[in-house]
Scaffold this active site. Structure first.
Site, PDB file in Angstrom:
ATOM      1  N   PRO A 186       0.783  -1.241   0.000  1.00  0.00           N
ATOM      2  CA  PRO A 186       0.000   0.000   0.000  1.00  0.00           C
ATOM      3  C   PRO A 186       0.815   1.292   0.000  1.00  0.00           C
ATOM      4  O   PRO A 186       0.840   2.048   0.978  1.00  0.00           O
ATOM      5  CB  PRO A 186      -0.837  -0.129   1.269  1.00  0.00           C
ATOM      6  CG  PRO A 186       0.028  -0.926   2.191  1.00  0.00           C
ATOM      7  CD  PRO A 186       0.748  -1.911   1.301  1.00  0.00           C
ATOM      8  N   CYS A 187       1.434   1.578  -1.131  1.00  0.00           N
ATOM      9  CA  CYS A 187       2.200   2.817  -1.241  1.00  0.00           C
ATOM     10  C   CYS A 187       1.304   4.051  -1.124  1.00  0.00           C
ATOM     11  O   CYS A 187       1.774   5.130  -0.764  1.00  0.00           O
ATOM     12  CB  CYS A 187       2.992   2.851  -2.546  1.00  0.00           C
ATOM     13  SG  CYS A 187       2.004   2.611  -4.028  1.00  0.00           S
ATOM     14  N   HIS A 188       0.015   3.879  -1.371  1.00  0.00           N
ATOM     15  CA  HIS A 188      -0.908   5.008  -1.251  1.00  0.00           C
ATOM     16  C   HIS A 188      -1.061   5.478   0.198  1.00  0.00           C
ATOM     17  O   HIS A 188      -1.508   6.588   0.436  1.00  0.00           O
ATOM     18  CB  HIS A 188      -2.280   4.648  -1.838  1.00  0.00           C
ATOM     19  CG  HIS A 188      -2.946   3.501  -1.165  1.00  0.00           C
ATOM     20  ND1 HIS A 188      -2.627   2.186  -1.468  1.00  0.00           N
ATOM     21  CD2 HIS A 188      -3.892   3.458  -0.200  1.00  0.00           C
ATOM     22  CE1 HIS A 188      -3.370   1.385  -0.715  1.00  0.00           C
ATOM     23  NE2 HIS A 188      -4.139   2.131   0.058  1.00  0.00           N
TER      24      HIS A 188
END
Length: 152
Positions: free
Chosen positions: A114-116
């Site tokens: 989850p880079c977001h």
């Protein structure tokens, strides 16, 4: 596969999931025949329905450097509905915030890694290497979705 954010492309090899990314314009959704891709698709559908944000049982095999893998591991530790700053992750793993941003930009497993959930000191920051346009809007959509369904 079709999602609220657009078409996603899923790929795997014999070791695990190698890519979850946005598909090229004009891509047509197909039901995968590979068991891992099918399971990934079902879990992503559940994610967008607000049922789960846990992808920990998927075997992952993303291509990347040892440094990128360290960053991606730190990203997977961020709980759904929460965020961390690039600088905080950099401090935790002994590097610079810009390097963390570069590893996020290289992440081949959107949503699963989850880079977001990584934000800038001054706001949500960019997404997929873009500071303007549809990419940061997609990031904000994901953050809002997770806060709505998964925040502790």
């Amino acid at each position: 596969m079709s999602t609220p954010l657009g078409m996603l492309l899923l790929r795997c090899n014999e070791h695990g999931l190698t890519e979850v990314g946005f598909a090229a314009d004009g891509a047509v959704p197909r039901r995968p025949t590979d068991p891992l891709l099918l399971e990934t698709m079902l879990q992503l559908e559940a994610y967008f329905a607000g049922a789960t944000a846990d992808f920990s049982n998927l075997p992952l095999a993303p291509a990347g450097t040892p440094f990128q893998h360290r960053v991606w591991s730190a990203l997977r530790a961020i709980p759904p509905g929460a965020t961390r700053r690039y600088g905080d992750i950099a401090t935790d793993i002994g590097t610079a915030a810009r390097a963390v941003g570069g590893a996020c930009r290289s992440n081949p497993l959107l949503l699963v890694v989850p880079c977001h959930r990584v934000i800038a000191r001054t706001g949500s920051g960019g997404f997929m290497g873009a500071a303007n346009g549809p990419w940061p809007q997609r990031k904000q959509h994901l953050l809002d979705h997770e806060r709505r369904f998964f925040a502790a």
